[in-house]
Design an enzyme around this catalytic site. Structure first.
Site, mmCIF file in Angstrom:
data_model
loop_
_atom_site.group_PDB
_atom_site.id
_atom_site.type_symbol
_atom_site.label_atom_id
_atom_site.label_comp_id
_atom_site.label_asym_id
_atom_site.label_seq_id
_atom_site.Cartn_x
_atom_site.Cartn_y
_atom_site.Cartn_z
ATOM 1 N N HIS A 140 0.735 -1.194 -0.048
ATOM 2 C CA HIS A 140 -0.017 0.138 0.048
ATOM 3 C C HIS A 140 1.008 1.127 -0.021
ATOM 4 C CE1 HIS A 140 -3.368 -2.543 1.898
ATOM 5 N NE2 HIS A 140 -3.230 -2.786 0.364
ATOM 6 N N HIS A 157 -3.174 3.799 -2.838
ATOM 7 C CA HIS A 157 -3.481 2.523 -2.794
ATOM 8 C C HIS A 157 -3.636 1.920 -1.529
ATOM 9 C CE1 HIS A 157 -1.819 -1.850 -3.817
ATOM 10 N NE2 HIS A 157 -2.933 -2.111 -3.910
ATOM 11 N N HIS A 213 -4.230 -5.216 -12.727
ATOM 12 C CA HIS A 213 -4.220 -4.195 -11.482
ATOM 13 C C HIS A 213 -2.893 -3.633 -11.197
ATOM 14 C CE1 HIS A 213 -2.564 -7.283 -9.225
ATOM 15 N NE2 HIS A 213 -2.915 -6.831 -8.024
ATOM 16 N N GLY A 214 -1.988 -4.038 -12.013
ATOM 17 C CA GLY A 214 -0.616 -3.448 -11.654
ATOM 18 C C GLY A 214 0.425 -4.105 -12.430
#
Lengths: 153, 475
Positions: B202, B233, B398-399
């Site tokens: 995060h 995030h 997603h990444g």
């Protein structure tokens, strides 16, 4: 699978810590050893606490009682470690020792000893989100027990 | 039968790959990325997911896929609402872990020289790292309100605007959330964690836009060259983790009743329409709302810090997307429109233009899709396409996706070395945990540029803008 060193050698009071951290592509696991199921359940719990905090500074100041029913032994291990994690995440209770009053395939009753996190004395290491069933195993070979469990971080 | 490469970016896993597959699997990858995906359990996990009852279409893996628990991370699977199942593991422990992007009116030239004081201010005002409680003291009654109302709760309490609400997936409040289906233990874990970043991957990043690929879409989203933006995030913290843990147990216990056997305990599932399935979806929605409120609160403090250090102007919310979620949606399968429950486990919804469910001002353009990269590289804004609707249930990656374990990442790089190396590249870092920082080093991830190019070239989303970080706060 590579084994991490370091924590296996740590000692906490009279409790011999018998566990290793093991590698996973995104997270990590705990492999706990012992001469009985009770040993590996206890060592897996101490391994989990060692993942979230530096365990050498945790003193025994309080006790908590835990009773868990489960579907089978693997499930019992997940629920047991989930309880240890819950006590940490919700109540900031750091487990330092465990005594089982009863431990069967599907039930356990235990007293856990430790203290509530104190930022002046304890160092936290990482958040653990949850305990998983991924490649979980509990096995015995020639009287030596091993439990392996992966956690989501 | 073995895996078949269909074209440059598509690999088909036939039903014969493993026993019990109800649908085929499909992996979106280049040959280089496929080699990386093949090295761990990802392909087996995609095939395992394909054994779930009532699945429609294919079990999918995006180019950022890597081994997860039960489901691969970067996985998408849709179940028929009437005949299919819902799996708590198919959403994952961090329910509605997601990202949002806020845009400033400032350029790199204006903010660059003030990056250190800005990071210091943000680092002290946003609770981050392990064991950190939030600034907010809320009662259990208030928590129930958060679980029902999500980001709306934060805005009602002065932390955000109505414009923010319009730019969040599901307006930051998933309907049908029921706090009564969330255990007291989950509430206990989450109560003090509202408005906290957490640890692990995060982050909050200050970035600037270094490249525009689609001028028209960028203009609609309000993005331009050299503009300073902020990416956040985070997820549903301990509350979401406990909801997943609780319902994995509920589902396992209920499975014999529905005569369902799972090939992996992490794939525990129950019929969508069952009592347990509905309870889970109501609890999941509540946890997702907690995550929306969490990102809204973090934005509030980040905005305050920005104002304090940089000055006038607002940070406009461009969009906020969920990465771990199950959503009831209508999709066309074999020419027939059906209602399905789309599990996105480390995947992003990517709806095209003129689709129901995207903000009015983006209606003619499509939904912004936010793809964070690793902290030393870059991140992307993409936009959904029709092709994603026909192939991937309107979903993309997603990444970047991890390629290196946390242990391996820490082994040869200290946090100090990493901070110095990134500083040379013009990226300033603050981290709550030193070892946590090394675990997130850029090489621990796939090259996000390659991942995004696969998605773009496969046609399931289009690149709009690229952002490069200048400041990072890691939990």
């Amino acid at each position: 699978m590579k084994h991490l060193n370091g924590l296996a050698a740590e000692r906490l009071y009279e409790v011999k810590q018998e566990f290793k951290f093991i590698d996973h592509p995104s997270d990590f696991g705990i492999e706990a050893y012992g001469e009985s199921v009770q040993d590996v359940f206890k060592n897996a719990a101490l391994g989990l606490i060692s993942a979230v905090a530096v365990s050498s500074g945790i003193e025994i100041r309080q006790e908590r009682k835990i009773e868990i029913n489960a579907m089978d032994r693997d499930n019992l291990l997940v629920r047991w470690l989930t309880e240890i994690l819950y006590l940490y995440d919700a109540e900031k209770f750091l487990t330092a020792d465990v005594k089982f009053e009863k431990l069967t395939e599907t039930f356990l009753k235990a007293k856990i000893f430790g203290e509530v996190y104190n930022s002046t004395r304890h160092e936290l290491k990482a958040d653990v989100k949850a305990v998983t069933y991924h490649q979980l195993k509990i096995e015995e070979k020639n009287g030596d027990w091993t439990a392996r469990i992966f956690v989501d971080v | 039968m073995s895996i078949k490469q269909l074209d440059e970016y598509r690999y088909l896993i036939p039903k014969t790959f493993r026993e019990g597959m109800n649908v085929e699997g499909m992996v979106y990858a280049s040959s280089e990325i496929f080699d990386a995906i093949e090295r761990d359990e990802t392909l087996n996990q995609v095939a395992n997911v394909a054994t779930l009852p009532g699945l429609v279409g294919r079990s999918l893996a995006m180019p950022d896929a890597h081994q997860g628990y039960g489901f691969a991370i970067g996985g998408v699977a849709a179940a028929d609402m009437e005949k299919g199942v819902v799996s708590a593991g198919g959403v994952g422990f961090d329910i509605n872990c997601g990202v949002r992007l806020l845009a400033s009116n400032y350029s790199m030239k204006e903010v660059g020289p003030k990056i250190d004081p800005l990071l210091n201010q943000m680092f002290s005002s946003i609770p981050c790292g392990t064991g950190k409680s939030g600034i907010l003291q809320i009662s259990f009654d208030q928590l129930d309100k958060v679980l029902r109302e999500g980001a709306h709760w934060a805005v009602e309490n002065g932390c955000g605007t109505e414009e923010d609400i319009a730019h969040i997936e599901e307006t930051g409040m998933i309907a049908g959330a029921d706090p009564g289906e969330v255990s007291n233990r989950a509430k206990q874990r989450g109560k003090d964690q509202l408005g906290t970043l957490g640890s692990g991957n995060h982050f909050v990043e200050i970035q600037y836009i270094s490249e525009i690929f689609d001028e028209q879409a960028a203009a609609v989203f309000g993005l331009g060259m050299d503009q300073i933006v902020m990416m956040i995030h985070s997820g549903s913290r301990g509350l979401g983790h406990q909801v997943c843990t609780d319902y994995l147990e509920v589902m396992q216990e209920a499975m014999p009743k529905y005569k369902i056997k799972a090939v992996d305990r992490q794939l525990a599932c129950v019929p969508v329409r069952s009592k347990e399935g509905q309870s889970y979806l109501k609890a999941m929605a509540a946890a997702a709302n907690f995550a929306f409120a969490n990102r809204q609160m973090i934005s509030h403090w980040a905005r305050k810090s920005f104002k304090q250090v940089i000055g006038r102007g607002e940070l406009r919310l461009i969009y906020d997307v969920a990465h771990n979620i199950a959503k009831e949606e209508e999709h066309t399968i074999d020419g027939r429109k059906i209602k399905v429950l789309v599990h996105r486990k480390g995947a992003t919804r990517a709806f095209p233009a003129r689709h129901h469910g995207i903000p009015d001002d983006y209606f003619e353009t499509g939904q912004p899709v936010l793809i964070p990269g690793s902290m030393g590289t870059c991140s992307y804004v993409m936009v959904g396409t029709e092709k994603a609707m026909s192939e991937t249930f309107g979903s993309i990656c997603h990444g970047a996706g991890r390629v290196m374990s946390r242990h391996a990442a820490k082994k040869d790089t200290s946090a100090e070395q990493l901070i110095a190396r990134l500083k040379e590249k013009g990226i300033h870092v603050r981290g709550a945990s030193k070892s946590g920082l090394s675990e997130e080093k850029p090489e621990a991830y796939k090259d996000v540029r390659v991942v995004v190019d696969i998605v773009h070239n496969a046609g399931i989303a289009r690149k709009v803008a690229k952002m490069v970080p200048i400041g990072v706060i890691k939990g």
